[in-house]
Write a protein that holds these residues in place. Sequence first.
Motif, PDB file in Angstrom:
ATOM      1  N   ALA A 188       0.807  -1.222   0.000  1.00 45.52           N
ATOM      2  CA  ALA A 188       0.000   0.000   0.000  1.00 45.52           C
ATOM      3  C   ALA A 188       0.843   1.277   0.000  1.00 45.52           C
ATOM      4  O   ALA A 188       0.467   2.262  -0.630  1.00 45.52           O
ATOM      5  CB  ALA A 188      -0.929  -0.009   1.201  1.00 45.52           C
ATOM      6  N   GLU A 189       1.988   1.267   0.682  1.00 49.18           N
ATOM      7  CA  GLU A 189       2.744   2.529   0.787  1.00 49.18           C
ATOM      8  C   GLU A 189       3.313   2.995  -0.556  1.00 49.18           C
ATOM      9  O   GLU A 189       3.729   4.141  -0.675  1.00 49.18           O
ATOM     10  CB  GLU A 189       3.847   2.436   1.847  1.00 49.18           C
ATOM     11  CG  GLU A 189       4.873   1.350   1.632  1.00 49.18           C
ATOM     12  CD  GLU A 189       4.585   0.117   2.494  1.00 49.18           C
ATOM     13  OE1 GLU A 189       3.384  -0.234   2.625  1.00 49.18           O
ATOM     14  OE2 GLU A 189       5.528  -0.489   3.013  1.00 49.18           O
ATOM     15  N   TYR A 190       3.299   2.133  -1.561  1.00 51.76           N
ATOM     16  CA  TYR A 190       3.810   2.551  -2.874  1.00 51.76           C
ATOM     17  C   TYR A 190       2.688   2.769  -3.891  1.00 51.76           C
ATOM     18  O   TYR A 190       2.920   2.770  -5.095  1.00 51.76           O
ATOM     19  CB  TYR A 190       4.802   1.518  -3.414  1.00 51.76           C
ATOM     20  CG  TYR A 190       6.056   1.420  -2.578  1.00 51.76           C
ATOM     21  CD1 TYR A 190       7.070   2.366  -2.711  1.00 51.76           C
ATOM     22  CD2 TYR A 190       6.223   0.394  -1.648  1.00 51.76           C
ATOM     23  CE1 TYR A 190       8.214   2.286  -1.934  1.00 51.76           C
ATOM     24  CE2 TYR A 190       7.367   0.304  -0.870  1.00 51.76           C
ATOM     25  CZ  TYR A 190       8.359   1.259  -1.014  1.00 51.76           C
ATOM     26  OH  TYR A 190       9.485   1.188  -0.243  1.00 51.76           O
ATOM     27  N   LEU A 191       1.471   2.957  -3.395  1.00 49.83           N
ATOM     28  CA  LEU A 191       0.338   3.112  -4.308  1.00 49.83           C
ATOM     29  C   LEU A 191       0.467   4.329  -5.213  1.00 49.83           C
ATOM     30  O   LEU A 191      -0.110   4.372  -6.297  1.00 49.83           O
ATOM     31  CB  LEU A 191      -0.952   3.243  -3.508  1.00 49.83           C
ATOM     32  CG  LEU A 191      -1.741   1.963  -3.278  1.00 49.83           C
ATOM     33  CD1 LEU A 191      -2.945   2.241  -2.414  1.00 49.83           C
ATOM     34  CD2 LEU A 191      -2.175   1.349  -4.600  1.00 49.83           C
ATOM     35  N   ASP A 192       1.204   5.337  -4.779  1.00 50.71           N
ATOM     36  CA  ASP A 192       1.309   6.543  -5.593  1.00 50.71           C
ATOM     37  C   ASP A 192       2.458   6.497  -6.582  1.00 50.71           C
ATOM     38  O   ASP A 192       2.798   7.500  -7.205  1.00 50.71           O
ATOM     39  CB  ASP A 192       1.404   7.772  -4.685  1.00 50.71           C
ATOM     40  CG  ASP A 192       0.076   8.026  -3.982  1.00 50.71           C
ATOM     41  OD1 ASP A 192      -0.956   8.030  -4.682  1.00 50.71           O
ATOM     42  OD2 ASP A 192       0.071   8.161  -2.755  1.00 50.71           O
ATOM     43  N   THR A 193       3.049   5.316  -6.722  1.00 53.71           N
ATOM     44  CA  THR A 193       4.110   5.152  -7.704  1.00 53.71           C
ATOM     45  C   THR A 193       3.513   5.222  -9.110  1.00 53.71           C
ATOM     46  O   THR A 193       2.547   4.535  -9.403  1.00 53.71           O
ATOM     47  CB  THR A 193       4.765   3.763  -7.541  1.00 53.71           C
ATOM     48  OG1 THR A 193       5.081   3.588  -6.174  1.00 53.71           O
ATOM     49  CG2 THR A 193       5.996   3.618  -8.399  1.00 53.71           C
ATOM     50  N   PRO A 194       4.089   6.064  -9.977  1.00 56.23           N
ATOM     51  CA  PRO A 194       3.627   6.042 -11.365  1.00 56.23           C
ATOM     52  C   PRO A 194       4.027   4.714 -12.009  1.00 56.23           C
ATOM     53  O   PRO A 194       5.134   4.226 -11.766  1.00 56.23           O
ATOM     54  CB  PRO A 194       4.383   7.197 -12.030  1.00 56.23           C
ATOM     55  CG  PRO A 194       5.101   7.901 -10.941  1.00 56.23           C
ATOM     56  CD  PRO A 194       5.194   6.999  -9.771  1.00 56.23           C
ATOM     57  N   ILE A 195       3.142   4.145 -12.796  1.00 59.42           N
ATOM     58  CA  ILE A 195       3.457   2.860 -13.417  1.00 59.42           C
ATOM     59  C   ILE A 195       4.365   3.082 -14.618  1.00 59.42           C
ATOM     60  O   ILE A 195       3.942   3.616 -15.647  1.00 59.42           O
ATOM     61  CB  ILE A 195       2.184   2.135 -13.878  1.00 59.42           C
ATOM     62  CG1 ILE A 195       1.193   2.018 -12.717  1.00 59.42           C
ATOM     63  CG2 ILE A 195       2.508   0.764 -14.444  1.00 59.42           C
ATOM     64  CD1 ILE A 195      -0.168   1.504 -13.115  1.00 59.42           C
ATOM     65  N   THR A 196       5.631   2.716 -14.469  1.00 66.09           N
ATOM     66  CA  THR A 196       6.543   2.707 -15.606  1.00 66.09           C
ATOM     67  C   THR A 196       7.364   1.427 -15.514  1.00 66.09           C
ATOM     68  O   THR A 196       7.393   0.777 -14.474  1.00 66.09           O
ATOM     69  CB  THR A 196       7.520   3.900 -15.582  1.00 66.09           C
ATOM     70  OG1 THR A 196       8.346   3.795 -14.422  1.00 66.09           O
ATOM     71  CG2 THR A 196       6.799   5.233 -15.563  1.00 66.09           C
ATOM     72  N   TYR A 197       8.016   1.090 -16.608  1.00 65.58           N
ATOM     73  CA  TYR A 197       8.855  -0.123 -16.599  1.00 65.58           C
ATOM     74  C   TYR A 197       9.868  -0.042 -15.455  1.00 65.58           C
ATOM     75  O   TYR A 197      10.092  -0.994 -14.725  1.00 65.58           O
ATOM     76  CB  TYR A 197       9.596  -0.272 -17.921  1.00 65.58           C
ATOM     77  CG  TYR A 197       8.707  -0.671 -19.072  1.00 65.58           C
ATOM     78  CD1 TYR A 197       8.415  -2.005 -19.310  1.00 65.58           C
ATOM     79  CD2 TYR A 197       8.171   0.282 -19.928  1.00 65.58           C
ATOM     80  CE1 TYR A 197       7.605  -2.384 -20.362  1.00 65.58           C
ATOM     81  CE2 TYR A 197       7.355  -0.082 -20.977  1.00 65.58           C
ATOM     82  CZ  TYR A 197       7.078  -1.424 -21.196  1.00 65.58           C
ATOM     83  OH  TYR A 197       6.271  -1.787 -22.228  1.00 65.58           O
ATOM     84  N   ASP A 198      10.478   1.146 -15.337  1.00 64.12           N
ATOM     85  CA  ASP A 198      11.600   1.289 -14.408  1.00 64.12           C
ATOM     86  C   ASP A 198      11.141   1.353 -12.956  1.00 64.12           C
ATOM     87  O   ASP A 198      11.762   0.755 -12.081  1.00 64.12           O
ATOM     88  CB  ASP A 198      12.386   2.541 -14.785  1.00 64.12           C
ATOM     89  CG  ASP A 198      12.470   2.668 -16.301  1.00 64.12           C
ATOM     90  OD1 ASP A 198      13.022   1.745 -16.915  1.00 64.12           O
ATOM     91  OD2 ASP A 198      11.931   3.634 -16.865  1.00 64.12           O
TER      92      ASP A 198
END
Lengths: 126, 599
Positions: free
Chosen positions: B408-418
């Motif tokens: 949950a704490e990484y939910l705001d991560t933009p979805i990119t390959y990297d």
Amino acid sequence: MKSIADLKKIREQARHNISLRESGERTQVRVYMGTCGIAAGARQTIAAIIDELAKQNIGDVEVLQKGCIGLCEHEPLVEVERKGEDSVMYGHIDEEKARRIVTRHVIDGVILDEWVVNCGCSIGID
Amino acid sequence: MQLYRAHVLVCGGTGCVTSGCMDVHAELEKQLEKNGLSEEINVIVTGCVGTCDIGPILMVYPEAIFYQKVQVEDVAEIVEEHILKGRPVNRLMYQDKTSEIAEFIEKYYDIDFFNRQTRIVLRNTGVIDSTKIDEYIARDGYQAIAKALTEMKPIEVVEEIKKSGLRGRGGGGFPAGIKLELGHKADGDQKYMICNADEGDPGAFMDRSLLEGDPHSIIEGMMLASYAIGANQGYVYVRAEYPLAVDRLVTAIKQAKEYGLLGDNIFGSGFNYSLDLRVGAGAFVCGEETALMHSIEGLRGEPTPKPPYPTDAGVFGYPSVINNVETIANMPQIILNGSDWFNRFGVENNKGTKVFAVAGNILNTGLVEVELGTTLRTVIFDICGGVPNGKKFKAVQIGGPSGGCIPAEYLDTPITYDSLTSLGAMMGSGGLIVMDEDTCMVDLARFFLDFTQEESCGKCTPCRIGTKRMLEILERITEGHGQPGDIEKLEELAESIGDSSFCGLGRAAPNPILSTLRFFRDEYEAHIDGHKCPAGICKGLLNVEIIEDKCRSCGICARICPVNAIAGQRGQPYVVDQDTCTRCGLCIESCPFDAISKH
């Protein structure tokens, strides 16, 4: 298919067939089909409108059915709203009049005053 | 010209077929006929609309009204009320499940699930009849290949794809343009273009929906890529478990041939092209490119070492370029609209969109296409409505058996390959499995290991035996027999399997373990040291007990227990024999006094 021109031809024809599924504004023809409308012959009216549009090769028009709006004595009612223009309500529209409306109003944009019930203010549901 | 005043679209994706859309379709035709409407209403079976959990779906144009869960009994009402009298049927409309008041949403484009998506790859699925080539052509189909064949040299097609920044959508994210360039530069008169449609990740169905809903876009993309590298023969390798996709692709190829879009001297350009299907036999490893190519050759689907890379020596030893379905489906749009247009979508180094199949503990299961760089939160909560039943979001598994989970704490991560790789997951093919607080992460790792172990081709020892050993340890832990040192053993095995396996399947096999260990190590420790499963899932670590104060000794639990583990006497609380109990939970459900608990 031999050339790009052939492909373009197929595309133009096929576009007509799917244009209703595209979003965006287009001319609307609303036929009021409550019990009163149907009893007064609105089914024949709508059939004539569709047939006339097909004959004239006009694909980009929405023909919509609507319920009764209370002007039962004027049925069959047909409302035309060209893109960006005010809507116009016609009363007592039989098949022949319907075909004239398609040719004159829907295509050419000329309002047929003698059949108008209420002009300039849409009392339609939309 | 036949003019229809309304179009009724019936979703014909596998999901809706399973929930009975074909019967609904038949009833619709029947009711229209009965009401004398067949001539004015056009009924179209489309590909997957994307909202698979609320099928069968009907959409009525021009009003764009969206009906969900339409049963055969509902059809007459829709026809008589909406189609005949123009009064849309409220009760069958889409409902926003997140709002507290039952609110019906009429229009397709007012539904959050749809209007927050960016559809490039899925632009036609759910809109056109995939069995009619004319509908694809109407939506600018085959314009890109026409443009390429008459206005562009093969190297210009390569350059355009390169400039677009398109990366492989199958998982690794290798730049598609560079792959085409390698294929273009490879020596030889005979080259092959291959479409990898062996989608096998549990819970992933993007490629299937695309093949079913817009097969011509794959044909056109294959033609473009083949023209770019100089191949006259293409293969689409599709798994046999997708009969509807195979069927629609066969129809599409036949129609393209009839129109002269496949064959000799296409558009008078001198380009000859033939496209064939190869149907896989159901081995997960055949999604690995070398194994896939051997399978096309008629050999056993086993990987071989790289180099030689497929672009040097691929199918039958000739230079071959192999791309995933979604990558190929992007190509016609890029050529038609230009790389600058494509560059407007996504973020730096991650251009364009990605289709995700969202499943698990989620309100709206289905197919979602968003720009790369969109956050996980947007996809899971804003588009798909979040976790149902008031449960808390725990983690999302992304990338299938080769991927990992993101808490949950990484939910705001933009979805990119990297970004996904840096979190120990990977883009993979795009399966997103959402998990709520009742999911045991050790059990999840065990599930994926069970899958990879089963699907290991057995050619190399680390994968064949290593995955088996890892699975045994995980099974031991989930059964309650975990030993101190098991975590370290798993880590050691994971490292050596990752280093020494032959192909990507083996090298990525430990990922589900590594990623759950990274974020949920405490759960492993709780299983081993504390003999507890925090989520209450692992049966071996649960005790079913009867709460003495609440028990009225009615005996229902004893009668219902399938293994006779409960005994007692009238007037005294019943007792569960922990050695015999299988923790099936039947007694808990049957107890009228809520006197049985599991912990």
